[in-house]
Design an enzyme around this catalytic site. Structure first.
Site, PDB file in Angstrom:
ATOM      1  N   HIS A 111       0.861  -1.169   0.000  1.00 34.39           N
ATOM      2  CA  HIS A 111       0.000   0.000   0.000  1.00 34.39           C
ATOM      3  C   HIS A 111       0.902   1.224   0.000  1.00 34.39           C
ATOM      4  O   HIS A 111       2.057   1.168   0.461  1.00 34.39           O
ATOM      5  CB  HIS A 111      -0.886   0.019   1.257  1.00 34.39           C
ATOM      6  CG  HIS A 111      -2.021  -0.961   1.209  1.00 34.39           C
ATOM      7  ND1 HIS A 111      -2.932  -1.009   0.175  1.00 34.39           N
ATOM      8  CD2 HIS A 111      -2.402  -1.925   2.089  1.00 34.39           C
ATOM      9  CE1 HIS A 111      -3.823  -1.953   0.410  1.00 34.39           C
ATOM     10  NE2 HIS A 111      -3.526  -2.546   1.560  1.00 34.39           N
ATOM     11  N   GLY A 112       0.393   2.338  -0.487  1.00 33.80           N
ATOM     12  CA  GLY A 112       1.230   3.521  -0.529  1.00 33.80           C
ATOM     13  C   GLY A 112       0.442   4.802  -0.461  1.00 33.80           C
ATOM     14  O   GLY A 112      -0.784   4.830  -0.640  1.00 33.80           O
ATOM     15  N   CYS A 159      -0.191   2.462  -4.491  1.00 32.10           N
ATOM     16  CA  CYS A 159      -0.960   3.685  -4.671  1.00 32.10           C
ATOM     17  C   CYS A 159      -0.126   4.870  -4.192  1.00 32.10           C
ATOM     18  O   CYS A 159       0.763   4.732  -3.360  1.00 32.10           O
ATOM     19  CB  CYS A 159      -2.264   3.627  -3.878  1.00 32.10           C
ATOM     20  SG  CYS A 159      -3.461   2.438  -4.499  1.00 32.10           S
ATOM     21  N   ARG A 160      -0.428   6.045  -4.728  1.00 29.91           N
ATOM     22  CA  ARG A 160       0.292   7.252  -4.327  1.00 29.91           C
ATOM     23  C   ARG A 160      -0.687   8.315  -3.835  1.00 29.91           C
ATOM     24  O   ARG A 160      -0.366   9.492  -3.766  1.00 29.91           O
ATOM     25  CB  ARG A 160       1.123   7.773  -5.497  1.00 29.91           C
ATOM     26  CG  ARG A 160       2.036   6.707  -6.077  1.00 29.91           C
ATOM     27  CD  ARG A 160       2.825   7.215  -7.262  1.00 29.91           C
ATOM     28  NE  ARG A 160       3.841   8.161  -6.882  1.00 29.91           N
ATOM     29  CZ  ARG A 160       4.605   8.835  -7.733  1.00 29.91           C
ATOM     30  NH1 ARG A 160       4.421   8.665  -9.035  1.00 29.91           N
ATOM     31  NH2 ARG A 160       5.512   9.687  -7.312  1.00 29.91           N
ATOM     32  N   GLU A 265      10.080   8.509 -13.060  1.00 31.74           N
ATOM     33  CA  GLU A 265      10.518   9.623 -12.224  1.00 31.74           C
ATOM     34  C   GLU A 265      11.905   9.352 -11.655  1.00 31.74           C
ATOM     35  O   GLU A 265      12.326   8.207 -11.531  1.00 31.74           O
ATOM     36  CB  GLU A 265       9.518   9.853 -11.074  1.00 31.74           C
ATOM     37  CG  GLU A 265       8.108  10.204 -11.557  1.00 31.74           C
ATOM     38  CD  GLU A 265       7.108  10.342 -10.431  1.00 31.74           C
ATOM     39  OE1 GLU A 265       7.526  10.608  -9.293  1.00 31.74           O
ATOM     40  OE2 GLU A 265       5.904  10.167 -10.680  1.00 31.74           O
TER      41      GLU A 265
END
Length: 279
Positions: A111-112, A159-160, A265
């Site tokens: 998860h993020g 996720c961000r 990135e």
């Protein structure tokens, strides 16, 4: 009087103005039998306070098979706190095998949030979060000398944020770095044979599963869309495409899925990285 003709002006051939191919491509250690490529894979599935990442096991199987097929020995770790992830990375960075390797893959699945990757004890944006800066700090040229000048491929499935990555648009025409200074200079008396100045952070290539603040998508049966497309594109194109070309192919695979778009990135590759140069 005889006219004095000037000699014709000559120009160096175009090939002389270009760098030789060997200097534009990262070198690969051959033969394969003496090469010791290693990859790190960290996957958090079970969490104390967050939902279980169903389908993540499928991602691990797919990535492990892919990396082993590319010649990497995969160190796999499950269900770590942010401190545990940092320790595992430090131990991996200290492996002596990196001396006789030409590259590494660092794969993270969890998860993020925008702030970073969630550890297994994470509750919110401030508890048990691994900052992405930690990855680059551990593997930079100061702290991981064995990988100096070698590609370090960072793949992050997380996720961000909680936003959707899509937006409805119409065809309407209605418009709606410091310069280097002497303060950081080094004494001119340093001898090049013993000490040389290098970039603190270089030779990284990072592909996130989504753009900042947006979600990544996963199914319990097939795993994440990102890892599925990643494995497919590497299998189809690693034989003849460089790494960033493969990254673009992964991104193109999401053209018909506007809710998510992988993002390159913090990429500091100085050359092209071919896993199989010459093929």
């Amino acid at each position: 009087a005889a006219s004095q003709e000037k000699p014709p002006r000559t120009h160096p051939p175009l090939s002389a103005l270009c760098l030789p191919p060997s200097s534009q491509i990262y070198p690969i250690h051959l033969p394969r039998e003496t090469r010791t490529r290693r990859a790190l894979l960290i996957c958090n599935i079970e969490f104390e306070y967050l939902s279980r990442r169903n389908g993540a096991e499928v991602d691990v199987v797919g990535m492990t098979k892919l990396l082993e097929g590319l010649g990497y020995m995969v160190d796999t770790h499950y269900n770590l706190t942010s401190q545990g992830m940092a320790k595992v990375m430090k131990d991996f960075a200290d492996h002596k095998e990196h001396q006789t390797s030409d590259s590494t893959f660092l794969v993270f699945m969890s998860h993020g949030l925008r702030a970073g990757l969630c550890g297994t004890k994470s509750r919110d944006e401030t508890t048990d979060i691994l900052s992405l800066d930690t990855i680059y700090e551990i593997f930079n040229n100061q702290n991981c000398r064995a990988l100096l000048g070698k590609p370090k491929v960072v793949l992050i499935q997380a996720c961000r944020g909680g936003k959707r990555g899509s937006v409805l648009v119409s065809d309407s025409a209605d418009p709606a770095a410091p310069a280097p200074g002497s303060a950081d200079g080094f004494p001119e008396q340093l001898e090049a044979e013993t000490i040389r100045e290098v970039h603190l952070e270089s030779d990284f290539a990072t592909l996130h599963s989504s753009t900042p603040d947006t979600l990544s998508w996963r199914t319990a049966e097939k795993g994440t869309f990102f890892i599925q497309h990643l494995v497919e594109q590497f299998r189809n194109h690693a034989c003849d495409s460089n790494l960033q070309e493969i990254f673009r192919k992964v991104q193109r695979a999401f053209e018909s899925f506007p809710r998510q778009l992988p993002s390159q990135e913090r990429t500091t590759l100085l050359r092209k990285f071919y896993l199989f140069p010459g093929h």
